[in-house]
Every structure is written in structure tokens, then in C-alpha cells.
Motif scaffolding. Structure first.
Motif, short mmCIF file in Angstrom:
data_model
loop_
_atom_site.label_atom_id
_atom_site.label_comp_id
_atom_site.label_asym_id
_atom_site.label_seq_id
_atom_site.Cartn_x
_atom_site.Cartn_y
_atom_site.Cartn_z
N GLN A 72 22.03 53.49 50.98
CA GLN A 72 22.62 54.75 51.46
C GLN A 72 23.98 55.02 50.81
O GLN A 72 24.42 56.16 50.76
CB GLN A 72 22.76 54.72 52.98
CG GLN A 72 21.44 54.86 53.72
CD GLN A 72 20.71 56.14 53.35
OE1 GLN A 72 21.30 57.23 53.30
NE2 GLN A 72 19.43 56.03 53.06
N THR A 116 25.19 62.34 60.14
CA THR A 116 23.87 61.94 60.65
C THR A 116 23.94 61.83 62.16
O THR A 116 24.59 60.95 62.71
CB THR A 116 23.44 60.59 60.05
OG1 THR A 116 23.49 60.69 58.62
CG2 THR A 116 22.05 60.22 60.50
N ARG A 121 14.32 57.86 69.03
CA ARG A 121 13.47 56.97 68.25
C ARG A 121 12.05 57.50 68.11
O ARG A 121 11.45 57.47 67.03
CB ARG A 121 13.45 55.59 68.92
CG ARG A 121 12.59 54.57 68.16
CD ARG A 121 11.65 53.86 69.11
NE ARG A 121 10.81 52.93 68.38
CZ ARG A 121 9.55 53.18 68.08
NH1 ARG A 121 8.97 54.30 68.44
NH2 ARG A 121 8.83 52.29 67.42
N LEU A 124 11.98 60.38 65.65
CA LEU A 124 12.11 59.91 64.27
C LEU A 124 10.79 59.31 63.78
O LEU A 124 10.37 59.55 62.65
CB LEU A 124 13.23 58.88 64.18
CG LEU A 124 13.49 58.27 62.80
CD1 LEU A 124 13.83 59.35 61.79
CD2 LEU A 124 14.61 57.24 62.86
N SER A 128 8.47 60.75 60.78
CA SER A 128 8.16 59.89 59.63
C SER A 128 6.66 59.82 59.37
O SER A 128 6.22 59.86 58.22
CB SER A 128 8.71 58.47 59.89
OG SER A 128 10.13 58.47 59.99
N GLU A 234 9.53 53.80 51.04
CA GLU A 234 10.72 53.84 51.90
C GLU A 234 10.35 54.22 53.33
O GLU A 234 10.86 53.64 54.30
CB GLU A 234 11.74 54.82 51.33
CG GLU A 234 12.33 54.37 50.00
CD GLU A 234 13.14 55.47 49.33
OE1 GLU A 234 13.24 56.58 49.92
OE2 GLU A 234 13.65 55.23 48.22
N ILE A 235 9.46 55.20 53.49
CA ILE A 235 9.06 55.64 54.83
C ILE A 235 8.32 54.53 55.55
O ILE A 235 8.54 54.28 56.74
CB ILE A 235 8.19 56.91 54.74
CG1 ILE A 235 9.04 58.10 54.28
CG2 ILE A 235 7.54 57.23 56.10
CD1 ILE A 235 8.24 59.36 54.03
N THR A 238 10.74 52.09 56.82
CA THR A 238 11.41 52.59 58.03
C THR A 238 10.53 52.43 59.26
O THR A 238 10.98 51.96 60.30
CB THR A 238 11.77 54.08 57.85
OG1 THR A 238 12.67 54.21 56.74
CG2 THR A 238 12.44 54.64 59.10
N LEU A 239 9.26 52.80 59.12
CA LEU A 239 8.33 52.68 60.25
C LEU A 239 8.13 51.23 60.66
O LEU A 239 8.09 50.91 61.85
CB LEU A 239 6.99 53.31 59.87
CG LEU A 239 6.96 54.84 59.76
CD1 LEU A 239 5.67 55.32 59.11
CD2 LEU A 239 7.13 55.48 61.13
N GLY A 241 10.27 48.82 60.26
CA GLY A 241 11.50 48.39 60.90
C GLY A 241 11.64 48.88 62.32
O GLY A 241 12.33 48.27 63.14
N MET A 242 10.97 49.99 62.63
CA MET A 242 11.00 50.55 63.98
C MET A 242 9.94 49.91 64.88
O MET A 242 9.83 50.26 66.06
CB MET A 242 10.80 52.06 63.93
CG MET A 242 11.91 52.81 63.21
SD MET A 242 11.52 54.56 62.99
CE MET A 242 11.46 55.11 64.68
#
Length: 267
Positions: A72, A116, A121, A124, A128, A234-235, A238-239, A241-242
Motif C-alpha cells: 500500500q 480509507t 467486514r 467488504l 470482494s 490480490e482479491i 484479501t478474502l 485473510g478475512m
């Protein structure tokens, strides 16, 4: 309604160029391994900076833990400052010039600075998943138009078989190399010989594949396709990691291209 925003502050010391002779780590295996790891991370960071400065659609963030952490801060939505330190010591002239040149490349990178807001959650995750579906449709459409590159099937079957075999070996050795490096970072100091072996295999196979590519047997994917696949990776990260279940999602690896393979080749 109260309005809440979150901020994150990161301070990273890049440690400079860890040259073995000047760091005094000769004959000390742990220090040599540490210096080598630092140089590897700095090399990966330099590749990311160069790619961003030249507007390359593919940025190799995944090459090291350092570049993943700074993602980032490198072309993302953060305010980023780079401080270059120099010395008048003539013995460090090479390192000083190298640092200044690195700073000049950093100055060419533009971040998309934005505030941001804290997101729900579930919202998001839902957004995603929706973006992932749209990306999959776009990627499939590009595949149907042969924008994803690949083998030229008009070549002789023996040449295609040889190229495919070498590509498979390259990917296996590259995976083994990355695993060995991760074990080294985790404290396993017995990986030095394994890393040297895998590096030599990867380098040798890179040279063979690059020479084969010059014949036209491999067609590079278009830059737009590469950027879409990278966004998809990347998506999914992210998913995952969630805590979202991505086990059923089909895997699409980042495609191999001549330029990206050449960038990582050390002949």
C-alpha cells in the motif's frame, strides 16, 4: 452520526546494501545468511519500484515479504516518504551513489492518496466476491480472444513437449526455492545448500526457456490480462485473510511472460 477513520503508521529501515566484505560477516554462516536475505529483499523492492516508475502493469509484490508489507505504500493509497542517508566516507562511495539513484527512482512513483473509511467486514467481503465474479468474466472473455498468450501449437510436437517439460521443471524448482527461503526465514539455517541448488536450477531453466521463447513458440499475454489476473490474486488473498472459504474457487496463476522472466534472470 459519529465518523471514525483509522490510520496506520509504518516505519521501515531498509538497512542499506549488506555487502559481505564490508559487513564483516565472512565465515559467520548466520550473518552471511542474514545479509543474503537482506539483499534479496532489497532486490525485490528495487524491482517493484522500477515497475511502478515505468508504469508496468505487472508489479512483483509477491517476490518478498518486504514488498508484500509495503504494497500500500508503493503505488497504493498511503502517504509515503523516502529518506536517503549518505556519508562522506570514500569507502562507501558506491553505496551512497546507489542509494541516491534508488531515491530518484522512488520519486517517479505516484500514490493514489485517499482516506480509507472503516468498512463493515461483511460488506467488504460481499463487495470482494462481486468484484471477483466480474474479474472472472473479463478474464474468460480475454481467454476466448486469445489475449492470455500461451503456446503456438503450429510448432513441432517435439518442440512443444520440450518447452512444456522445461516450464514444468522451472515452476517446480521455483516453488522449492521459495519454500526453502521461507524455512530459512523461519530459523532453519540448514537451507543454505538447498537454496543454492534450487537457485542454480531456476537460473539454468530460465535461460533455456528464454532462448526457446525467442523462437516464437510462446506468445506473451497482453498487459491488460496480466493486470486482471494480478488483481484477482490480490482479491483472493484479501478474502482468505478475512477467513472466507476460497477452497472452491478455481486457481489462475500469474502468467509467464518474456519480460517478467527476463527481469528475474541472472545469467
Amino acid at each position: 452520526m459519529p465518523h471514525r477513520t483509522k490510520r496506520k503508521f509504518m516505519l521501515v529501515d531498509l538497512a542499506g546494501s549488506e555487502r559481505i566484505l564490508k559487513s564483516g560477516s565472512i565465515n559467520e554462516e548466520l550473518k552471511v545468511a542474514e545479509a543474503r536475505n537482506i539483499n534479496t529483499s532489497l532486490t525485490s523492492l528495487g524491482r517493484c519500484i522500477t515497475a511502478l516508475a515505468s508504469k508496468d502493469p505487472f508489479v512483483p509484490y509477491r517476490d518478498s515479504v518486504l514488498t508484500m508489507l509495503l504494497k500500500q505504500s508503493l503505488g497504493g493509497g498511503c502517504f509515503t516518504s523516502v529518506v536517503i542517508t549518505a556519508t562522506e566516507d570514500e569507502q562507501m562511495y558506491g553505496e551512497t551513489i546507489s542509494s541516491i539513484k534508488f531515491g530518484r527512482r522512488c520519486a517517479k512513483v505516484s500514490n493514489k492518496r485517499q482516506a480509507t473509511e472503516s468498512l463493515d467486514r461483511n460488506k467488504l467481503a460481499r463487495e470482494s466476491w462481486e468484484e471477483l465474479k466480474l474479474l472472472d468474466k473479463e478474464i474468460q472473455a480475454m481467454k476466448e480472444k486469445s489475449m492470455d498468450g500461451g503456446l503456438d501449437m503450429s510448432f513441432a510436437p517435439s518442440l512443444i513437449q520440450s518447452f512444456t517439460s522445461n516450464m514444468g521443471k522451472y515452476q517446480r524448482h521455483l516453488s522449492a526455492l521459495n519454500n526453502a527461503k521461507q524455512q530459512m526465514k523461519s530459523g532453519n539455517t540448514n537451507m543454505s545448500q538447498k537454496i543454492r541448488y534450487e537457485e542454480s536450477q531456476v537460473r539454468n531453466l530460465q535461460g533455456i526457456i528464454l532462448r526457446s521463447m525467442t523462437t516464437g513458440i510462446w506468445k506473451d499475454p497482453c498487459s491488460f490480462y496480466i493486470s486482471k489476473v494480478q488483481k484477482r490474486v490480490e482479491i483472493l488473498g484479501t478474502l482468505n485473510g478475512m477467513g472466507e472459504n476460497i477452497a472452491e474457487v478455481s486457481e489462475i496463476n500469474l502468467p509467464v511472460s518474456f519480460d517478467n522472466l527476463l527481469r528475474g534472470f541472472k545469467g
